[in-house]
Design an enzyme around this catalytic site. Structure first.
Site, mmCIF file in Angstrom:
data_model
loop_
_atom_site.group_PDB
_atom_site.id
_atom_site.type_symbol
_atom_site.label_atom_id
_atom_site.label_comp_id
_atom_site.label_asym_id
_atom_site.label_seq_id
_atom_site.Cartn_x
_atom_site.Cartn_y
_atom_site.Cartn_z
ATOM 1 N N HIS A 81 -10.507 5.668 -0.801
ATOM 2 C CA HIS A 81 -11.100 5.650 -2.142
ATOM 3 C C HIS A 81 -10.074 5.113 -3.135
ATOM 4 O O HIS A 81 -8.900 4.936 -2.813
ATOM 5 C CB HIS A 81 -11.604 7.043 -2.571
ATOM 6 C CG HIS A 81 -10.542 8.016 -2.978
ATOM 7 N ND1 HIS A 81 -10.779 9.088 -3.802
ATOM 8 C CD2 HIS A 81 -9.226 8.101 -2.670
ATOM 9 C CE1 HIS A 81 -9.665 9.781 -3.980
ATOM 10 N NE2 HIS A 81 -8.712 9.203 -3.306
ATOM 11 N N CYS A 88 -3.096 6.526 -7.932
ATOM 12 C CA CYS A 88 -4.428 6.757 -7.349
ATOM 13 C C CYS A 88 -5.456 5.730 -7.808
ATOM 14 O O CYS A 88 -6.592 5.715 -7.310
ATOM 15 C CB CYS A 88 -4.896 8.165 -7.663
ATOM 16 S SG CYS A 88 -3.743 9.367 -6.992
ATOM 17 N N HIS A 106 -6.471 3.689 -1.470
ATOM 18 C CA HIS A 106 -5.668 4.488 -0.557
ATOM 19 C C HIS A 106 -6.587 5.411 0.232
ATOM 20 O O HIS A 106 -7.773 5.537 -0.079
ATOM 21 C CB HIS A 106 -4.602 5.291 -1.323
ATOM 22 C CG HIS A 106 -5.178 6.305 -2.262
ATOM 23 N ND1 HIS A 106 -5.674 5.973 -3.502
ATOM 24 C CD2 HIS A 106 -5.347 7.633 -2.128
ATOM 25 C CE1 HIS A 106 -6.111 7.060 -4.100
ATOM 26 N NE2 HIS A 106 -5.937 8.082 -3.286
ATOM 27 N N HIS A 113 -7.177 9.163 2.779
ATOM 28 C CA HIS A 113 -6.777 10.545 3.066
ATOM 29 C C HIS A 113 -7.462 11.011 4.336
ATOM 30 O O HIS A 113 -8.518 10.507 4.713
ATOM 31 C CB HIS A 113 -7.236 11.503 1.954
ATOM 32 C CG HIS A 113 -6.678 11.211 0.612
ATOM 33 N ND1 HIS A 113 -5.373 11.475 0.272
ATOM 34 C CD2 HIS A 113 -7.258 10.677 -0.489
ATOM 35 C CE1 HIS A 113 -5.178 11.129 -0.993
ATOM 36 N NE2 HIS A 113 -6.303 10.630 -1.475
ATOM 37 N N HIS A 129 -14.514 7.322 7.978
ATOM 38 C CA HIS A 129 -14.161 5.905 8.085
ATOM 39 C C HIS A 129 -15.028 5.035 7.181
ATOM 40 O O HIS A 129 -15.470 3.947 7.570
ATOM 41 C CB HIS A 129 -14.209 5.420 9.549
ATOM 42 C CG HIS A 129 -13.081 5.967 10.364
ATOM 43 N ND1 HIS A 129 -13.043 7.273 10.795
ATOM 44 C CD2 HIS A 129 -11.932 5.404 10.796
ATOM 45 C CE1 HIS A 129 -11.923 7.483 11.476
ATOM 46 N NE2 HIS A 129 -11.219 6.373 11.476
ATOM 47 N N GLU A 153 -8.301 17.172 -0.578
ATOM 48 C CA GLU A 153 -8.012 15.731 -0.559
ATOM 49 C C GLU A 153 -6.653 15.459 0.084
ATOM 50 O O GLU A 153 -6.461 14.479 0.790
ATOM 51 C CB GLU A 153 -8.042 15.209 -1.998
ATOM 52 C CG GLU A 153 -7.703 13.744 -2.111
ATOM 53 C CD GLU A 153 -8.056 13.165 -3.470
ATOM 54 O OE1 GLU A 153 -8.843 13.780 -4.207
ATOM 55 O OE2 GLU A 153 -7.545 12.092 -3.779
#
Ligand SMILES: Nc1nc2c(c(=O)[nH]1)N=C([C@H](O)[C@H](O)COP(=O)(O)OP(=O)(O)OP(=O)(O)O)CN2
Ligand SMILES: [Zn+2]
Length: 125
Positions: free
Chosen positions: A16, A25, A29, A31, A74, A114
């Site tokens: 995201h 952010c 990137h 997570h 994914h 997150e």
């Protein structure tokens, strides 16, 4: 009065970006996200295969599976959720509202982690 809160954990890898964020952010990137859906009940079932349960964890998994596969794992969350700024807060609400539309009984809260140190819990008052 008694109360039980049960939960089922689900995990997904996803990318995201937060275009309004002033720091790192705002860049694309990813997570390893961990979520939990919480179900609340005031009485255990008294008969049948779910005797002494609020709701079979397996049923909870069946509600979560299509959401995780089709929108979260994914995937690029800005695209699949339609959220322009998919913060943990926005994603938790998005998952809650999807489960609400599906009619998940006893839906109480959705928790999203997150990172190892950051997350949120969403519920409706
Ligand atoms: N309230 C929110 N704040 C932030 C969110 C969010 O969704 N809600 N998201 C981010 C970023 O997406 C970021 O990936 C996570 O931020 P952060 O916890 O700061 O990540 P770090 O790995 O840098 O954390 P450390 O534990 O400090 O290393 C930012 N803020
Ligand atoms: Zn992030």
């Amino acid at each position: 009065m008694e109360e039980w809160i049960i939960y089922k954990e689900f995990r997904f890898e996803a990318a995201h970006k937060l275009p309004h964020h002033e720091g790192k952010c705002r860049r694309l990137h990813g997570h390893s996200w961990i979520g939990r859906v919480h179900i609340k009940g005031n009485a255990l079932q008294t008969a049948g295969s779910q005797k002494d349960m609020i709701l079979d964890f397996g049923i909870l998994s069946e509600y979560l599976k299509p959401l995780v596969e089709d929108f979260l794992d994914h995937h690029y969350l800005n695209e699949t959720t339609g959220l322009e700024n998919p913060t943990s807060e926005a994603i938790a609400r998005w998952i809650y509202e999807k489960l609400e539309v599906l009619g998940l009984p006893g839906l109480h809260a959705v928790e999203i982690h997150e990172t190892c140190t950051s997350g949120c819990v969403y519920r409706k008052m």
